[in-house]
Design an enzyme around this catalytic site. Structure first.
Site, PDB file in Angstrom:
ATOM      1  N   SER A  83      -9.876   2.128   2.937  1.00 43.83           N
ATOM      2  CA  SER A  83      -8.963   2.876   2.100  1.00 43.83           C
ATOM      3  C   SER A  83      -7.982   1.993   1.329  1.00 43.83           C
ATOM      4  O   SER A  83      -7.368   2.463   0.360  1.00 43.83           O
ATOM      5  CB  SER A  83      -8.154   3.854   2.957  1.00 43.83           C
ATOM      6  OG  SER A  83      -7.322   3.156   3.875  1.00 43.83           O
ATOM      7  N   SER A 122     -10.240  -0.303   7.082  1.00 43.88           N
ATOM      8  CA  SER A 122      -9.617  -0.119   5.761  1.00 43.88           C
ATOM      9  C   SER A 122      -8.949  -1.351   5.171  1.00 43.88           C
ATOM     10  O   SER A 122      -8.550  -1.338   4.006  1.00 43.88           O
ATOM     11  CB  SER A 122      -8.588   1.015   5.814  1.00 43.88           C
ATOM     12  OG  SER A 122      -9.246   2.252   5.800  1.00 43.88           O
ATOM     13  N   LYS A 139       0.856  -1.185   0.000  1.00 45.93           N
ATOM     14  CA  LYS A 139       0.000   0.000   0.000  1.00 45.93           C
ATOM     15  C   LYS A 139       0.894   1.236   0.000  1.00 45.93           C
ATOM     16  O   LYS A 139       1.927   1.256   0.689  1.00 45.93           O
ATOM     17  CB  LYS A 139      -0.911  -0.024   1.243  1.00 45.93           C
ATOM     18  CG  LYS A 139      -1.934   1.103   1.307  1.00 45.93           C
ATOM     19  CD  LYS A 139      -2.879   0.933   2.509  1.00 45.93           C
ATOM     20  CE  LYS A 139      -3.913   2.051   2.597  1.00 45.93           C
ATOM     21  NZ  LYS A 139      -4.841   1.870   3.744  1.00 45.93           N
TER      22      LYS A 139
END
Lengths: 481, 492
Positions: free
Chosen positions: B151, B175, B76
C-alpha cells in the site's frame, strides 16, 4: 400456584480513578459536555489505549474484598456494536479472562438471618458516553465526558429470591466498594448501576424459568420497585397460560412501568475478540499481596469491631458500619459515649440528612462536633432537651457545641444554691399545690411532682438541671409533709 | 541534488554545498513539475516545508544539529500530522485534519527533518497496487502503465522518481517491501513494537509496523535511527534500546549463515526473479556467508491466516469511522441507521468494504472458532517456523533470504478484478508480519518483462530486534552490486 423468584444482578461500578481507563482525561462528574474527552476518548484515528494501572489495582482490591480469585493474566476484548455514544464502535471489556474470578458476598437479612450470594466474576471495562435525547429538537446530543470512565461489572450468580435480598445485596456491594474506596457510591450520578435478571418458576421446580433483564437501575428504591413489577408481570403472564419472552426491559421510575427494549432475536452479535492494541496484563503474587496490605477494613470486619469495641447491638453495628463515611462519622462522634453517639447518628443526624437530602459526608455537623456536644451532655453542661437545640444551632452553622451553648445561653444551671432558691420561690408561690401534695396518698405523690417541675423549669427558662431539681424538690416537699 | 542519498545530503548540508532551503525548494520544484506523472503525493506542504527548512538551516548554522536536520522527507498519508490533512487514501478522511502528530512524525520533527508532504497510498493501507486510493492510482516511475505496488505506493514512487530522498511507510503484510521491490528501492519493516504506532491510522493493529522507504540500506539505517523509539502511548511498543543502526553497516559477513527456505522458490515464482535471487545468493557466498537450505513448513498457510486476522482487526478498527464525530457524513441522514449506512457506504471504497465484511464474518457467532481462532493457531505455527530457523539448537541461521514478490510490477487492472491474485502478491512477505519479525527488500536485478525492464526485490528476514544485522547484510550487498543505483528511465 406458589411461585419462586430467582434474581441475579449485574452491577456496573464506576471506579473513582482521577483519569480514564485508557486515557489521561479527567473523570470528574458534572463538567460541561465534551470538555473531558481527549483524542483517545473521541476515538480519533491513530490514537491508542494505555491501561490505567490505578483502575487495575482497584479491580484487584475489589476481588480481594470479596474473597475472589485474581487472574494473574487477564485479557481485554473488543465488544463490537455501533452507537453514537460509543466512539470506537466497540467497547473494550473483558470476556474470557476477567481480572476477578468467582467470589462471594454475605448478606445480613435481619433477625440473625444471613445469606451468601456467589459472584460469578467481575471484569474491567470502559463506560460509554451519554446520549441526550431531549432539548435537541428531534435530534440527539452526545456527551462523551463519561466515555472511558473505568468500570468493574460485577456479575452475581442467580442466588437471590426476592427484592429484599436483591436490595440487601446491592447495599452490601455499595458498602464494600465505598469502604475500600474504589467507588464514590453516588448513585444519583450513576456511579453504581444495576441490571437485574429476573425469572420465576413454580416452587420446587429445579429448572429455571425464562429470564428478563431490566437494565440501568440507579437507586435501591427503583430496583425494589422494578423487581416487584417484573415478578408480578411474569407471574400474571404464566398464570394466564402465557410464556415469558427472553428480553431486555427498561423501567420507567416516574410512571412505575416497564417496557421491552429488545428481544433475544434482536440482540447484537458482539463479535468479541482480544484487543490487539492492548497486551494481556500480567501481575504476580507480590503485586496481589501489596494490594491486600493496602486493603482498608471491610464492612463485615468493621461491624464485628463495632460490637466488640463499642458494645453496640449487631443491628446498630451493621447500620453504622455499612458505609465508610458513616462509620468514620460515628467513630469521631463516639469519643465520650458510643451508645449515645450511635443513637444520635441513627436518630437526629440521619433524620436531618434525609430531610435536607444530604450524604453523610456533606453533613454540616461533623462527627467531631457531635462528639463534643455529647461530651457536654455527659458533663451536665446541657440537658438532652438543650442538646437538640445545640444540634440545631450547629446544623445551621452557628459554630461548635460550646459556641452554640454560649450564643444561645443554653447552659444548664447546676448550682445547688441557685436551684434551691428557684424551688423555694416556686413552692412559696404555689401554696395550693403544696397543700394538695400533702393531702395526697404517699404512693401517688410522685405523680404530683411534674407540676412543680414544669413551673421550676419554666422559671429557669429551661436551664435548670432536671436531675438536681428533682432531688431538691423531693427533699423540700418531704420536709413539709 | 536529487540523485544523492541521504548520507550524501547530510554531508552536503554540513559542507555548505547547499542549504536546506535550497534542497527543499529543489524537491518542491520537482514535485510540482513531475508528480502529475506519478500521483505520488496527496498533499504537498510547501509553505511549512520551507519554514521548517529555514529553521533547520539555523540549527545547522549553530552546529550540533541531528543527522536528519534539514533533510526533506515525505510521510505516508497514514501518519497523522498536526494541522495537515491526513486522508489515509480514503474519501472517509478526505477533509480530516488531526490536531496531533504521529510519534513517527514527531520523531522526525525533533530531528529537524523537513516534511515535503503526504504520500498517496491504498485506501486504509488495504491493497498491493495502490489502485484502491480514493485519490487515484499511483504510477510506477519505471513504467507509468504499471502499478508501484502497495500500500505504500506513493512513498515508493516519490523516492524512485527522486521527488524525495526518502519517505516513511507502513507494512501490514508487505506494504513497504512489495512497493520497494516493484520500484527498485530499499524498504525496511522493523520488528513489531520497534516503532510507535501512535498516530498511525490502524489497519490491523497486531501487524502494522512503520518503516523507511529509501534508496540504500545506509539511508534506511539513518532513517530508522530517528524513527525507532519507545513510546508509552503505544502499549504494544517494546522497551528496547535503540542502537545506532549505522554502526554495524560495515561489518564483514564472514561466518554469517543465511537460510534459504525451499518454500519461497516454489511454483508461482517468476523464473527471472528466481534467477536474480540465486545470483544474489552467489554474491553472498563471495562475501563470506554460508548458505543453508531451510524449511518454513507453514508458509503456504500465511496468506489464508492473514486474510482472516487482518480483516478481523480492521473490521473493528474501522468502526470508528461512523460519520458521527469526524470524517465523511452523508447528506441529510433520515435516522441513525441511515447515517451509519450511507456515511460508510459512501466513505469507503470496495476493497475496504470487502475486508470489513470478511472480518466481521470471521468474528461472528458460530464462525469465530473456525476462522479467527484457527487463524491465530496457524499464526503461532508460522511464528514457530521462524523461531526454529533462528534457533542455534535447530537450523541456527542468522538471516533468511528469498524473493520479495513472485512477479515484477504489473499493469493497471491486471489483478484488480481478482482479489485472490492480488493477495498472492504478498505471499512471501506476509509471514514475517504474522511472526512480528523485521524484514527488508533491496533491489537485486532488472528483469525483462512484458512491461519492459523492471526492478525486482531480494527479501532479507532477520531475528527479533536484529535490524542492525539486517541493514549490515543489505549494505554489504550494496557495496558489491549496483542494482540500487539504477534509476527509472528519464530519472537521473
Amino acid at each position: 400456584m406458589e411461585w419462586e423468584t430467582v434474581i441475579g444482578l449485574e452491577v456496573h461500578v464506576q471506579l473513582n480513578t482521577a483519569t480514564k481507563i485508557f486515557s489521561g482525561a479527567s473523570t470528574a462528574f458534572g463538567a460541561e459536555p465534551n470538555t473531558q474527552a481527549c483524542a483517545i476518548d473521541l476515538a480519533m484515528p491513530g490514537t491508542l489505549p494505555v491501561v490505567n494501572a490505578e483502575a487495575y489495582r482497584k479491580a484487584v482490591m475489589f476481588g480481594l474484598a470479596i474473597d475472589a480469585g485474581i487472574a494473574k493474566r487477564s485479557v481485554f476484548d473488543r465488544k463490537n456494536y455501533f452507537y453514537p455514544d460509543l466512539p470506537k464502535g466497540y467497547q473494550t471489556t473483558q470476556l474470557d479472562i476477567p481480572i476477578v474470578g468467582p467470589g462471594h458476598i454475605d448478606l445480613q437479612l435481619g433477625e440473625g438471618k444471613t445469606k451468601r450470594v456467589r459472584i460469578h466474576h467481575a471484569h474491567l471495562e470502559e463506560d460509554a458516553g451519554k446520549s441526550l435525547h431531549e432539548d435537541f429538537h428531534g435530534m440527539s446530543g452526545i456527551d462523551l465526558n463519561r466515555a472511558g470512565t473505568p468500570l468493574i461489572e460485577v456479575v452475581s450468580e442467580p442466588d437471590m429470591n426476592n427484592s429484599v435480598e436483591a436490595v440487601a445485596f446491592a447495599k452490601q456491594l455499595h458498602s464494600i466498594v465505598t469502604s475500600i474506596g474504589i467507588c464514590d457510591g453516588k448513585m444519583a450520578q450513576g456511579s453504581m448501576r444495576f441490571d437485574v435478571n429476573i425469572s420465576v418458576r413454580p416452587k420446587g421446580q429445579e429448572e429455571l424459568g425464562t429470564r428478563t433483564e431490566t437494565k440501568n437501575l440507579n437507586s435501591f428504591k427503583f430496583m425494589e420497585e422494578a423487581i416487584a413489577l417484573e415478578v408480578e408481570r411474569q407471574i400474571d403472564i404464566l398464570e394466564d397460560g402465557g410464556s415469558i419472552a427472553q428480553e431486555t426491559r427498561l423501567y420507567n421510575s416516574d410512571a412505575k412501568t416497564s417496557k421491552s427494549m429488545r428481544s433475544k432475536e434482536e440482540a447484537n452479535d458482539y463479535r468479541y475478540f482480544p484487543c490487539p492494541d492492548l497486551l494481556p496484563v500480567e501481575i504476580d503474587d507480590d503485586f496481589i499481596e501489596a494490594v491486600r496490605k493496602q486493603l482498608p477494613e471491610l464492612p463485615a470486619e468493621r461491624q464485628a469491631r463495632f460490637v466488640d469495641t463499642y458494645k453496640l447491638s449487631e443491628y446498630d453495628a451493621s447500620l453504622l458500619s455499612a458505609s465508610a463515611d458513616l462509620a468514620h462519622f460515628f467513630e469521631a462522634a463516639a469519643s465520650s459515649d458510643a451508645k449515645l453517639a450511635a443513637n444520635w447518628v441513627m436518630g437526629e443526624v440521619s433524620a436531618r440528612l434525609n430531610a435536607d437530602d444530604k450524604a453523610i459526608a456533606e453533613s454540616p455537623v461533623t462527627g467531631d462536633m457531635l462528639g463534643d456536644m455529647i461530651a457536654r451532655l455527659k458533663d451536665n453542661t446541657i440537658s438532652s432537651k438543650q442538646a437538640k437545640q445545640v444540634f440545631e444551632g450547629m446544623w445551621k452553622g452557628e459554630g461548635n457545641a460550646d459556641a452554640v451553648i454560649e450564643k444561645r445561653g443554653l447552659k444548664q444551671v447546676s448550682d445547688t444554691g441557685a436551684l434551691e432558691g428557684m424551688v423555694d420561690a416556686v413552692l412559696a408561690a404555689n401554696a395550693a399545690m403544696v397543700e394538695d401534695y400533702k393531702n395526697t396518698d404517699e404512693s401517688k405523690r410522685k405523680k404530683k411532682l411534674g407540676g412543680f417541675m414544669g413551673q421550676i423549669m419554666k422559671a429557669s427558662k429551661g436551664q435548670a438541671n432536671p436531675q438536681m431539681i428533682n432531688q431538691i424538690l423531693m427533699k423540700k416537699l418531704n420536709e413539709l409533709v | 541534488m536529487h540523485n544523492k542519498t541521504i548520507a550524501e545530503l547530510i554531508q552536503g548540508l554540513r559542507n555548505k554545498e547547499f542549504t536546506s532551503r535550497e534542497l527543499t525548494q529543489h524537491y518542491l520544484d520537482r514535485i510540482e513539475r513531475l508528480d502529475s506523472n506519478y500521483n505520488s503525493f496527496i498533499t504537498v506542504t510547501k509553505d511549512s516545508a520551507l519554514a521548517q527548512a529555514d529553521a533547520a538551516d539555523q540549527r545547522l548554522a549553530a552546529g550540533e544539529a541531528p543527522d536528519l536536520c534539514g533533510i526533506p522527507i515525505a510521510h505516508k498519508d497514514i501518519f497523522c500530522t498536526d494541522g495537515v490533512r491526513t486522508s489515509c487514501g480514503s474519501k472517509m478522511l478526505e477533509n480530516f485534519v488531526p490536531p496531533y502528530n504521529a510519534t513517527v512524525v514527531e520523531n522526525y520533527l525533533a530531528q529537524g527533518a523537513v516534511m515535503l508532504g503526504k504520500t498517496n497510498m491504498d485506501e486504509f493501507a488495504m491493497g498491493s497496487s495502490n489502485e484502491t486510493s480514493y485519490f487515484g492510482a499511483v504510477k510506477n516511475p519505471w513504467n507509468t502503465d504499471c502499478v508501484p505496488g502497495g500500500s505504500s505506493g506513493g512513498s515508493a514512487a516519490c523516492v524512485a522518481a527522486q521527488l524525495a530522498p526518502a519517505a516513511t511507510a507502513t507494512d501490514t503484510g508487505g506494504s513497504i517491501r512489495q512497493p520497494a521491490a516493484l520500484c527498485g528501492l530499499t524498504g525496511l519493516k522493523p520488528t513489531y513494537g520497534r516503532v510507535s504506532r501512535w498516530g498511525m491510522i490502524a489497519f490491523a493493529s497486531s501487524l502494522d509496523q512503520a518503516g523507511p522507504m529509501t534508496r540504500t540500506a545506509e539511508d534506511a539505517a539513518i532513517m530508522l535511527n530517528a524513527m525507532a523509539s519507545f513510546d508509552s502511548k503505544d502499549s504494544t511498543c517494546i522497551e528496547h534500546d535503540v542502537p545506532d543502526y549505522t554502526a554495524e553497516l560495515n561489518n564483514s559477513l564472514d561466518g554469517l549463515t543465511i537460510g534459504v527456505p525451499a518454500e519461497y522458490f516454489g511454483e508461482g515464482l517468476n523464473p527471472a526473479i528466481a534467477t536474480a535471487v540465486n545470483a544474489a545468493i552467489e554474491t553472498y557466498k563471495k562475501l563470506g556467508a554460508t548458505i543453508k537450505e531451510i524449511t518454513l513448513p507453514h508458509t503456504d498457510l500465511s496468506v489464508p491466516a492473514y486474510y482472516v486476522i487482518a480483516p478481523a482487526e480492521c473490521s473493528a478498527n474501522l468502526s470508528r469511522f461512523d460519520g458521527v464525530r469526524y470524517g465523511h457524513r452523508c447528506e441529510d441522514p433520515k435516522d441513525l441507521n441511515d447515517l451509519y449506512c450511507r456515511s460508510r457506504a459512501e466513505g469507503f471504497g470496495d476493497e475496504v468494504k470487502r475486508r470489513i465484511l470478511v472480518g466481521a464474518y470471521a468474528l461472528s457467532s458460530g464462525y469465530y472458532d473456525a476462522y479467527y481462532s484457527k487463524a491465530q493457531k496457524v499464526r503461532r505455527l508460522i511464528k514457530q517456523d521462524f523461531v526454529d530457523a533462528f534457533d542455534p539448537a535447530k537450523a541456527g541461521v542468522d538471516i533468511i533470504l528469498g524473493p520479495t514478490t513472485p512477479d515484477p510490477a504489473f499493469a493497471f487492472g491486471a489483478k484488480s478484478a481478482d482479489p485472490v491474485a492480488m493477495y498472492l502478491e504478498d505471499i512471501y512477505t506476509i509471514a514475517t508480519n504474522l511472526a512480528g519479525l523485521p524484514a527488508m527488500s533491496l533491489p537485486c536485478g532488472l528483469i525483462e518483462s512484458e512491461n519492459g525492464e523492471l526492478p525486482v526485490g531480494l527479501q532479507l528476514i532477520g531475528n527479533y530486534f536484529d535490524e542492525a544485522r539486517l541493514l549490515n547484510v543489505a549494505h554489504q550487498f550494496q557495496q558489491v552490486t549496483d542494482f540500487h543505483q539504477h534509476t527509472p528511465p528519464g530519472i537521473a
